[in-house]
Design a protein around this motif. Structure first.
Motif, PDB file in Angstrom:
ATOM      1  N   GLY A  32       0.756  -1.247   0.000  1.00  0.00           N
ATOM      2  CA  GLY A  32       0.000   0.000   0.000  1.00  0.00           C
ATOM      3  C   GLY A  32       0.784   1.293   0.000  1.00  0.00           C
ATOM      4  O   GLY A  32       0.196   2.360  -0.174  1.00  0.00           O
ATOM      5  N   MET A  33       2.099   1.245   0.186  1.00  0.00           N
ATOM      6  CA  MET A  33       2.901   2.473   0.231  1.00  0.00           C
ATOM      7  C   MET A  33       3.456   2.739  -1.167  1.00  0.00           C
ATOM      8  O   MET A  33       4.598   2.423  -1.484  1.00  0.00           O
ATOM      9  N   GLN A  34       2.628   3.359  -2.024  1.00  0.00           N
ATOM     10  CA  GLN A  34       2.942   3.413  -3.442  1.00  0.00           C
ATOM     11  C   GLN A  34       4.213   4.207  -3.751  1.00  0.00           C
ATOM     12  O   GLN A  34       4.960   3.842  -4.667  1.00  0.00           O
ATOM     13  N   LEU A  35       4.470   5.280  -3.029  1.00  0.00           N
ATOM     14  CA  LEU A  35       5.657   6.069  -3.357  1.00  0.00           C
ATOM     15  C   LEU A  35       6.927   5.243  -3.206  1.00  0.00           C
ATOM     16  O   LEU A  35       7.912   5.444  -3.931  1.00  0.00           O
ATOM     17  N   MET A  36       6.940   4.291  -2.277  1.00  0.00           N
ATOM     18  CA  MET A  36       8.082   3.390  -2.119  1.00  0.00           C
ATOM     19  C   MET A  36       8.037   2.221  -3.091  1.00  0.00           C
ATOM     20  O   MET A  36       9.076   1.757  -3.565  1.00  0.00           O
ATOM     21  N   ARG A  37       6.850   1.728  -3.414  1.00  0.00           N
ATOM     22  CA  ARG A  37       6.744   0.582  -4.312  1.00  0.00           C
ATOM     23  C   ARG A  37       7.320   0.917  -5.690  1.00  0.00           C
ATOM     24  O   ARG A  37       7.994   0.093  -6.308  1.00  0.00           O
ATOM     25  N   TYR A  38       7.017   2.103  -6.199  1.00  0.00           N
ATOM     26  CA  TYR A  38       7.560   2.481  -7.499  1.00  0.00           C
ATOM     27  C   TYR A  38       9.082   2.575  -7.442  1.00  0.00           C
ATOM     28  O   TYR A  38       9.771   2.175  -8.391  1.00  0.00           O
ATOM     29  N   PHE A  39       9.602   3.086  -6.352  1.00  0.00           N
ATOM     30  CA  PHE A  39      11.058   3.198  -6.205  1.00  0.00           C
ATOM     31  C   PHE A  39      11.716   1.827  -6.217  1.00  0.00           C
ATOM     32  O   PHE A  39      12.659   1.575  -6.977  1.00  0.00           O
ATOM     33  N   TRP A  40      11.237   0.917  -5.388  1.00  0.00           N
ATOM     34  CA  TRP A  40      11.890  -0.393  -5.269  1.00  0.00           C
ATOM     35  C   TRP A  40      11.690  -1.244  -6.511  1.00  0.00           C
ATOM     36  O   TRP A  40      12.547  -2.085  -6.835  1.00  0.00           O
ATOM     37  N   ALA A  41      10.604  -1.055  -7.240  1.00  0.00           N
ATOM     38  CA  ALA A  41      10.436  -1.761  -8.510  1.00  0.00           C
ATOM     39  C   ALA A  41      11.513  -1.340  -9.497  1.00  0.00           C
ATOM     40  O   ALA A  41      12.065  -2.163 -10.240  1.00  0.00           O
ATOM     41  N   ALA A  42      11.854  -0.049  -9.498  1.00  0.00           N
ATOM     42  CA  ALA A  42      12.922   0.442 -10.364  1.00  0.00           C
ATOM     43  C   ALA A  42      14.272  -0.105  -9.918  1.00  0.00           C
ATOM     44  O   ALA A  42      15.109  -0.480 -10.751  1.00  0.00           O
ATOM     45  N   VAL A  43      14.502  -0.155  -8.612  1.00  0.00           N
ATOM     46  CA  VAL A  43      15.763  -0.687  -8.096  1.00  0.00           C
ATOM     47  C   VAL A  43      15.950  -2.141  -8.518  1.00  0.00           C
ATOM     48  O   VAL A  43      17.060  -2.563  -8.876  1.00  0.00           O
TER      49      VAL A  43
END
Length: 263
Positions: A141-152
């Protein structure tokens, strides 16, 4: 090895502190603590939850406790009316039975021994006290972090092991419920709190990741500029950017509440 950094209050505010304040505004009324109560905020950070208690719960007193001097400096400047002390969740500087409400926002998952920490919450709770906490839903549910870690995961697969979604299995309803019940708390309940996180531009979204506070920014700070830029570009490509350049995301927290009935 993790890269979590918790020292600079202003940088933390820009990253997740501002969103924590919105969660706290929903969390405090849900606890239904009577006016005139003695509150202890464990892992108070920059004072988001402490401030909500003062504004919404008419407390007799609020004591905020955190191991970071830098965070407490920000809290003292931003939240007049509360008392703040340096301390650990594993050894609270509070007498047994001295609190009518013991709360914690976005902290319990970072404590090395969460079971020992909640036992300490219970130690300082008076009979009938509310013991409660909230944590981010890192896995979903923490979308701002999910997008970051998907890129990582694409750019630097070795860094993906620092993703809080994998590191913090506690941050789900079932583990939180088990933790509270194991501490001897009664009437245990868990709920989600969802808030909008709107960013005016991509730079508004990305700039807080450069502040070095927290798991993702702390990890990013260890990388050479070329990898930072690659991750930035990969994140930008994934984000739902509106025609006006804004980015509308949501953040979910899980909140848990129980009552200490034994004296």
């Amino acid at each position: 090895m993790t890269t979590d950094v918790w020292a600079e209050g202003d940088a933390y505010e820009a990253y997740v502190g501002r969103w924590s304040r919105r969660v706290a505004a929903a969390f405090v009324p849900w606890l239904d603590v009577p006016a005139g109560a003695r509150w202890v905020d464990v892992g108070c950070g920059t004072g988001a939850l402490t401030e909500a208690v003062l504004a919404l719960a008419a407390p007799a007193s609020v004591l905020g406790i955190d191991p970071s001097d830098g965070f407490l400096e920000t809290a003292r400047a931003q939240v007049p009316g509360a008392t703040f002390e340096v301390g650990s969740a594993a050894a609270l500087p509070v007498a047994a039975g001295a609190a009518d409400a013991v709360v914690s926002g976005l902290a319990i998952n970072f404590v090395p021994d969460a079971t020992a920490a909640v036992a300490e919450f219970v130690r300082v709770a008076a009979p009938g006290a509310v013991v409660a906490a909230y944590v981010w839903d890192y896995a979903d549910g923490m979308q701002l972090m999910r997008y970051f870690w998907a890129a990582v995961a694409d750019v630097d697969p070795a860094g993906a092991g620092l993703d809080e979604g994998a590191r913090f299995p506690l941050c789900r309803p079932e583990p939180l419920t088990r933790l509270w019940l194991a501490a001897g708390l009664s009437d245990v309940a868990v709920r989600s709190i969802d808030i909008p996180t709107l960013f005016a531009t991509f730079d508004d979204y990305w700039r807080p990741f450069l502040g070095g506070q927290g798991a993702a920014p702390g990890y990013l700070a260890t990388l050479p500029p070329s990898q930072q830029e690659a991750i930035r570009d990969a994140v930008r490509a994934r984000l739902p950017v509106a025609a006006d350049g804004s980015i509308a995301l949501t953040a979910r927290a899980w909140a848990v509440r129980g009552v200490w009935l034994s004296g």
